[in-house]
Design a protein around this motif. Structure first.
Motif, PDB file in Angstrom:
ATOM      1  N   LEU A   1      37.486  38.176  28.967  1.00  0.00           N
ATOM      2  CA  LEU A   1      38.145  39.113  29.290  1.00  0.00           C
ATOM      3  C   LEU A   1      39.560  39.092  31.448  1.00  0.00           C
ATOM      4  N   ARG A   2      39.019  38.087  31.941  1.00  0.00           N
ATOM      5  CA  ARG A   2      39.694  37.066  33.136  1.00  0.00           C
ATOM      6  C   ARG A   2      41.389  36.368  32.659  1.00  0.00           C
ATOM      7  N   ARG A   3      40.493  35.519  31.713  1.00  0.00           N
ATOM      8  CA  ARG A   3      42.085  34.568  31.171  1.00  0.00           C
ATOM      9  C   ARG A   3      42.899  35.501  29.790  1.00  0.00           C
ATOM     10  N   ASP A   4      42.440  35.780  29.091  1.00  0.00           N
ATOM     11  CA  ASP A   4      43.071  36.103  27.592  1.00  0.00           C
ATOM     12  C   ASP A   4      43.969  37.440  27.821  1.00  0.00           C
ATOM     13  N   ASP A   5      44.942  38.437  27.049  1.00  0.00           N
ATOM     14  CA  ASP A   5      45.086  39.520  26.821  1.00  0.00           C
ATOM     15  C   ASP A   5      44.260  40.507  27.077  1.00  0.00           C
ATOM     16  N   PRO A   6      44.519  41.287  28.237  1.00  0.00           N
ATOM     17  CA  PRO A   6      43.636  42.577  28.364  1.00  0.00           C
ATOM     18  C   PRO A   6      43.373  43.463  27.395  1.00  0.00           C
ATOM     19  N   ALA A   7      44.059  43.756  26.762  1.00  0.00           N
ATOM     20  CA  ALA A   7      43.675  44.890  25.247  1.00  0.00           C
ATOM     21  C   ALA A   7      42.716  43.809  25.066  1.00  0.00           C
ATOM     22  N   GLU A   8      43.159  42.675  23.953  1.00  0.00           N
ATOM     23  CA  GLU A   8      42.358  41.664  22.676  1.00  0.00           C
ATOM     24  C   GLU A   8      41.122  41.343  23.564  1.00  0.00           C
ATOM     25  N   ALA A   9      41.342  41.530  24.916  1.00  0.00           N
ATOM     26  CA  ALA A   9      39.466  40.783  25.486  1.00  0.00           C
ATOM     27  C   ALA A   9      38.765  41.893  25.616  1.00  0.00           C
ATOM     28  N   ILE A  10      39.304  43.238  26.086  1.00  0.00           N
ATOM     29  CA  ILE A  10      38.365  44.286  25.675  1.00  0.00           C
ATOM     30  C   ILE A  10      38.046  44.222  24.239  1.00  0.00           C
ATOM     31  N   ALA A  11      38.839  44.604  23.661  1.00  0.00           N
ATOM     32  CA  ALA A  11      38.639  44.822  22.172  1.00  0.00           C
ATOM     33  C   ALA A  11      37.337  44.163  21.561  1.00  0.00           C
ATOM     34  N   ALA A  12      37.982  42.416  22.449  1.00  0.00           N
ATOM     35  CA  ALA A  12      36.612  41.641  21.941  1.00  0.00           C
ATOM     36  C   ALA A  12      34.920  42.249  22.310  1.00  0.00           C
ATOM     37  N   MET A  13      35.409  42.664  24.019  1.00  0.00           N
ATOM     38  CA  MET A  13      34.534  42.741  24.650  1.00  0.00           C
ATOM     39  C   MET A  13      32.798  43.896  23.728  1.00  0.00           C
ATOM     40  N   TRP A  14      33.323  44.656  23.178  1.00  0.00           N
ATOM     41  CA  TRP A  14      33.455  45.993  22.525  1.00  0.00           C
ATOM     42  C   TRP A  14      32.153  45.288  21.242  1.00  0.00           C
ATOM     43  N   LYS A  15      33.139  44.288  20.872  1.00  0.00           N
ATOM     44  CA  LYS A  15      32.766  43.971  19.337  1.00  0.00           C
ATOM     45  C   LYS A  15      31.642  42.883  19.820  1.00  0.00           C
ATOM     46  N   ASN A  16      32.200  42.006  20.488  1.00  0.00           N
ATOM     47  CA  ASN A  16      30.785  41.285  20.978  1.00  0.00           C
ATOM     48  C   ASN A  16      29.871  42.002  21.929  1.00  0.00           C
ATOM     49  N   VAL A  17      29.596  42.878  22.244  1.00  0.00           N
ATOM     50  CA  VAL A  17      28.659  43.172  23.045  1.00  0.00           C
ATOM     51  C   VAL A  17      28.090  44.145  21.710  1.00  0.00           C
ATOM     52  N   ASP A  18      28.526  44.543  20.621  1.00  0.00           N
ATOM     53  CA  ASP A  18      27.448  45.112  19.827  1.00  0.00           C
ATOM     54  C   ASP A  18      27.266  44.013  18.918  1.00  0.00           C
ATOM     55  N   VAL A  19      27.482  43.384  18.449  1.00  0.00           N
ATOM     56  CA  VAL A  19      27.100  42.045  17.915  1.00  0.00           C
ATOM     57  C   VAL A  19      25.796  41.320  18.351  1.00  0.00           C
ATOM     58  N   TYR A  20      25.943  41.197  19.950  1.00  0.00           N
ATOM     59  CA  TYR A  20      24.908  40.249  20.724  1.00  0.00           C
ATOM     60  C   TYR A  20      23.505  41.591  21.253  1.00  0.00           C
ATOM     61  N   PHE A  21      24.243  42.958  21.366  1.00  0.00           N
ATOM     62  CA  PHE A  21      23.104  43.639  21.230  1.00  0.00           C
ATOM     63  C   PHE A  21      22.303  44.183  19.299  1.00  0.00           C
ATOM     64  N   ARG A  22      23.119  43.353  18.856  1.00  0.00           N
ATOM     65  CA  ARG A  22      22.577  44.389  17.446  1.00  0.00           C
ATOM     66  C   ARG A  22      22.517  44.727  16.747  1.00  0.00           C
TER      67      ARG A  22
END
Length: 184
Positions: free
Chosen positions: A73-94
């Motif tokens: 979120l701090r480093r990458d393209d904002p739209a890509e990082a935010i999209a990745a956040m949703w995906k990664n949060v879903d994966v992490y919290f199963r």
């Protein structure tokens, strides 16, 4: 045949025990029973006992979120990082099947013991998301409010999906929050 463990093997086992039983409920007897690891081995890995075990588990959670959520979120393209956040949060919290250990610790008497770690986890998440939103063109105040709302929504979705025993609810909530966040 006896299983040999390294300290790094034990941390995920402890995390799930703390998620299921909480800090107070995770007695040393229950930890040894559920891991199959003797008290002597546990004290060898964690001389500080249960307190150190919990601290190491929280640090492990923190490392994961730093690598897969905050730093992108701090480093990458904002739209890509935010999209990745949703995906990664879903994966992490199963997909809502795994509670937020940091959030769980924030809700009981454990909070005081780990207050700085708990506060840092949530503040850095909000700050990193707000930073990405600012870089995407949002005014700072609005970005902060939207970031707080998103983290609040994720935590609330975790609780509700567990309470209703509906793993699909978590994924639906993430999808709805992602749409709302990108639309505003």
């Amino acid at each position: 045949m006896k299983t040999l463990y390294e300290r790094t093997d034990v941390v995920p086992l402890l995390a799930e025990i703390f998620r299921e039983l909480g800090f107070e409920g995770a007695t040393l007897s229950r930890i040894t029973e559920r891991t199959g690891i003797g008290k002597g081995s546990l004290y060898h890995f964690f001389p500080g006992g249960k307190e150190e075990m919990a601290a190491v588990v929280l640090a492990d959670v923190d490392t994961w979120f730093e690598q897969f959520v905050y730093e992108p979120l701090r480093r990458d393209d904002p739209a890509e990082a935010i999209a990745a956040m949703w995906k990664n949060v879903d994966v992490y919290f199963r997909s809502g099947g795994r509670i937020c250990l940091v959030g769980a610790f924030a809700l009981d008497e454990t909070r005081e013991r780990f207050a700085a770690v708990i506060n840092s986890y949530f503040q850095r998440w909000i700050d990193a998301l707000a930073d990405a939103l600012v870089r995407s063109g949002r005014p700072a105040g609005e970005a902060r409010a939207v970031a707080e709302d998103a983290v609040l929504g994720i935590q609330g979705a975790l609780v509700l999906s567990r309470a209703l025993d509906d793993k699909g609810l978590f994924k639906r909530a993430l999808d709805q929050m992602a749409k709302r966040l990108s639309a505003t």
